[in-house]
Design a protein around this motif. Structure first.
Motif, PDB file in Angstrom:
ATOM      1  N   PRO A  15       0.824  -1.218   0.000  1.00  0.00           N
ATOM      2  CA  PRO A  15       0.000   0.000   0.000  1.00  0.00           C
ATOM      3  C   PRO A  15       0.853   1.260   0.000  1.00  0.00           C
ATOM      4  CG  PRO A  15       0.017  -1.006   2.184  1.00  0.00           C
ATOM      5  CD  PRO A  15       0.731  -1.968   1.267  1.00  0.00           C
ATOM      6  N   THR A  16       0.216   2.382  -0.319  1.00  0.00           N
ATOM      7  CA  THR A  16       0.920   3.675  -0.348  1.00  0.00           C
ATOM      8  C   THR A  16       1.019   4.199   1.082  1.00  0.00           C
ATOM      9  OG1 THR A  16      -0.003   4.069  -2.533  1.00  0.00           O
ATOM     10  CG2 THR A  16       0.966   5.951  -1.425  1.00  0.00           C
ATOM     11  N   ALA A  43      14.781  -0.672   9.040  1.00  0.00           N
ATOM     12  CA  ALA A  43      14.517  -0.587   7.598  1.00  0.00           C
ATOM     13  C   ALA A  43      13.318   0.306   7.351  1.00  0.00           C
ATOM     14  CB  ALA A  43      14.271  -1.983   7.018  1.00  0.00           C
ATOM     15  N   LEU A  44      13.250   0.854   6.139  1.00  0.00           N
ATOM     16  CA  LEU A  44      12.164   1.750   5.755  1.00  0.00           C
ATOM     17  C   LEU A  44      11.759   1.451   4.321  1.00  0.00           C
ATOM     18  CD1 LEU A  44      10.476   4.435   6.325  1.00  0.00           C
ATOM     19  CD2 LEU A  44      12.381   5.642   5.253  1.00  0.00           C
ATOM     20  N   LEU A  45      10.450   1.500   4.069  1.00  0.00           N
ATOM     21  CA  LEU A  45       9.912   1.306   2.714  1.00  0.00           C
ATOM     22  C   LEU A  45       8.930   2.421   2.413  1.00  0.00           C
ATOM     23  CD1 LEU A  45       9.588  -0.603   0.178  1.00  0.00           C
ATOM     24  CD2 LEU A  45       7.648  -1.607   1.395  1.00  0.00           C
ATOM     25  N   HIS A  46       9.092   3.057   1.233  1.00  0.00           N
ATOM     26  CA  HIS A  46       8.259   4.188   0.832  1.00  0.00           C
ATOM     27  C   HIS A  46       8.011   4.103  -0.666  1.00  0.00           C
ATOM     28  CE1 HIS A  46       6.747   7.773   2.853  1.00  0.00           C
ATOM     29  NE2 HIS A  46       7.657   7.645   3.791  1.00  0.00           N
ATOM     30  N   LYS A  47       6.803   4.423  -1.101  1.00  0.00           N
ATOM     31  CA  LYS A  47       6.466   4.398  -2.531  1.00  0.00           C
ATOM     32  C   LYS A  47       6.686   5.778  -3.155  1.00  0.00           C
ATOM     33  CE  LYS A  47       2.942   3.130  -5.887  1.00  0.00           C
ATOM     34  NZ  LYS A  47       1.557   2.645  -6.127  1.00  0.00           N
ATOM     35  N   GLN A  48       7.217   5.771  -4.387  1.00  0.00           N
ATOM     36  CA  GLN A  48       7.396   6.973  -5.186  1.00  0.00           C
ATOM     37  C   GLN A  48       6.632   6.798  -6.508  1.00  0.00           C
ATOM     38  OE1 GLN A  48      11.680   8.242  -5.229  1.00  0.00           O
ATOM     39  NE2 GLN A  48      11.987   6.316  -4.151  1.00  0.00           N
TER      40      GLN A  48
END
Length: 536
Positions: free
Chosen positions: A222-223, A239-244
């Motif tokens: 998901p965003t 850790a980090l996860l991000h949508k572009q």
């Protein structure tokens, strides 16, 4: 994506300055065509100030770099042009989740309350951001605005003088010398300008490194902003996860201190780490890889004679919290209107000292929040780690513990409490609109409040009398008259009046509150204008 990195946006061309018998003098020179330098130049050009941008590159920055932009920065973009293309291309998000090992322990929602034009945050790669700003420069040039960008013009030496700055500039065709009444250094964390002037940072470098990997992949995540403490795929780290946009995903992996950075950036070492996180079957391509070290540092002051520093050239914070580019744009937002008044002879040069003091205050606020985030993310002792892990365990079941979880306090605009430009508060109104604060937006029948404020000193009256305009010591102040009856959402009442029946505000050109009272008192507001422009 590679084409955007390869295409020159402002290719080198020979300029008559290079053949001048004596150095050409420019009003303002900006060093650096990144987001901060371009924003400063656009703001100046909008106000009719001749500005030249020098950059040793001729393209957008390689890699997504800064990606997370807050509502306040979008409002600044609206003031200097338009945030529409940024928002249309960006990925809006408001939900963040925090995981401990494999468990979700905390969820937060940043969705702004109703009655704001812009979203809480967007994710947008820095190369798109720069591209849109260059588009705005071209638009201004087509309208005859005095703005220019020179690519492959590298500043090699700087000389400070009482009334100007001298720059020696290297180009593919040799060097030349030019002068500037004022110089704005936006040349990044390793600022050559800072080095050439013999200046340095004060602050901390933390003993930790993070891998940044931007990957292109089709994924059903998901965003949302996902942050892990001690995940199974990166044990003992985070850790980090991000949508572009464009199916690009930002992944940050904590690596620790004692590493070989060049080795860790090699694809043969990066790809196994990403597969451990995403799964062996997930197909992805690497777009950009970098390694950064946590740093929370700043210059002691941001003004040095006729040279002014902004953005990463002036201050650095760890990237968790999106405080880098966002605070840099607040720098230029604060600086440009003051420089314009000084250049026009309507304010003393000492007004520029308030740029330094206010933005040093903002930098210290960011550094404090960033340092706390860093200490929580990377505990410095076994006891600190035990305490952090206890907080994470409690947060899963108990709401009181969730505000203690710190995976990066996200960027908020600075309120300049205690600024010498503020007048005493004489309205028992909401805290959100006290002197020094950025004006909160509010919906109106013909748009939004911030659009109507613009970039000049404004007398905002809400259900109160006041003159349509007045002039104080050469500075004109125009009135914006509003009524809470115009806003069925009551946002104007809540954000500006509270329980008061009326309110009168003096709003600075950067849309920060300088003074507020319940009714208009002419001598007091004239004094507030003088104070806000550095004359008292």
């Amino acid at each position: 994506m590679s084409k955007i990195f390869e295409t020159p946006l402002y290719p080198y061309t020979r300029h008559p300055d290079q053949d001048a018998a004596t150095p050409a003098r420019h009003k303002v020179i900006v060093i650096g065509a990144g987001p901060i330098g371009l924003a400063a130049a656009i703001d100046l050009a909008n106000q009719g100030v001749e500005v030249l941008v020098l950059d040793d590159n001729d393209k957008v920055s390689f890699g997504s770099r800064a990606i997370c932009f807050a509502k306040r920065q979008l409002e600044i973009l609206d003031r200097i042009g338009s945030a529409d293309p940024f928002v249309e291309r960006g990925v809006e998000w408001d939900v963040g989740k925090v995981f401990f090992d494999e468990r979700e322990v905390y969820k937060f929602d940043l969705l702004a309350e109703e009655g704001h034009r812009r979203p809480a945050f967007i994710n947008l790669q820095q190369y798109h951001f720069e591209n849109f700003l260059v588009d705005r420069v071209r638009e201004l040039q087509s309208q005859g605005a005095p703005i220019e960008i020179r690519g492959q013009n590298k500043v090699e030496a700087i000389g400070q003088h009482d009334d100007h700055v001298t720059l020696e500039v290297e180009t593919p065709e040799g060097s030349y010398t030019i002068e500037a009444d004022w110089l704005i250094a936006c040349d990044g964390a390793n600022s050559p300008t800072r080095r050439m002037l013999g200046l340095d940072f004060v602050g901390r470098v933390f003993e930790d490194n993070f891998l940044i990997a931007d990957v292109i992949m089709e994924a059903d995540f998901p965003t949302e902003r996902w942050f892990w403490f001690d995940p199974p795929f990166n044990k003992g780290q985070s850790a980090l996860l991000h949508k572009q946009p464009d199916n690009v995903w930002r992944i940050d992996l904590q690596l620790g201190w004692d590493i070989d950075k060049e080795e860790e950036k090699k694809p043969e070492n990066v790809i196994p780490r990403l597969k451990a996180m995403l799964g062996e079957d997930v197909k992805f391509d690497l777009e950009w890889v970098s390694i950064y070290t946590f740093q929370c540092r700043r210059m002691e002051k941001f003004r040095h004679g006729r040279t002014l520093f902004a953005g990463d050239a002036a201050h650095q914070v760890s990237p968790f919290g999106a405080r880098g580019a966002n605070s840099g744009m607040q720098d230029t937002d604060n600086l440009v209107w003051k420089l314009k008044l000084v250049m026009d002879g309507k304010a003393p040069e000492s007004l520029l000292d308030s740029y330094s003091s206010e933005r040093v205050y903002g930098a210290d606020e960011n550094i404090t929040n960033s340092t706390r985030s860093t200490d929580f993310i990377t505990p410095k002792s076994d006891m600190s780690r035990l305490l952090r892990d206890a907080v994470l365990d409690l947060a899963e079941d108990f709401e009181f513990a969730r505000p203690l979880v710190n995976s990066g306090r996200l960027s908020v605009p600075c309120t300049y409490d205690g600024s010498s430009l503020n007048s005493a508060d004489a309205l028992a109104g909401p805290d959100i609109s006290r002197p020094g604060s950025p004006c909160p937006d509010a919906p109106l029948p013909d748009g939004f409040l911030l659009d109507l404020l613009g970039d000049k000193l404004t007398l905002l009256t809400i259900d109160a009398d006041g003159p349509e305009s007045f002039e104080e010591d050469g500075i004109e102040v125009k009135r914006l008259a509003l009524s809470v009856r115009d806003d069925p959402t009551l946002a104007l009442q809540r954000r500006y009046l509270g329980s008061a029946a009326s309110g009168v505000y003096l709003i600075r050109p950067d849309q920060h509150v300088a003074a507020r009272r319940e009714t208009f008192d002419e001598p007091l507001f004239r004094a507030a204008v003088r104070r806000a422009t550095g004359k008292e």
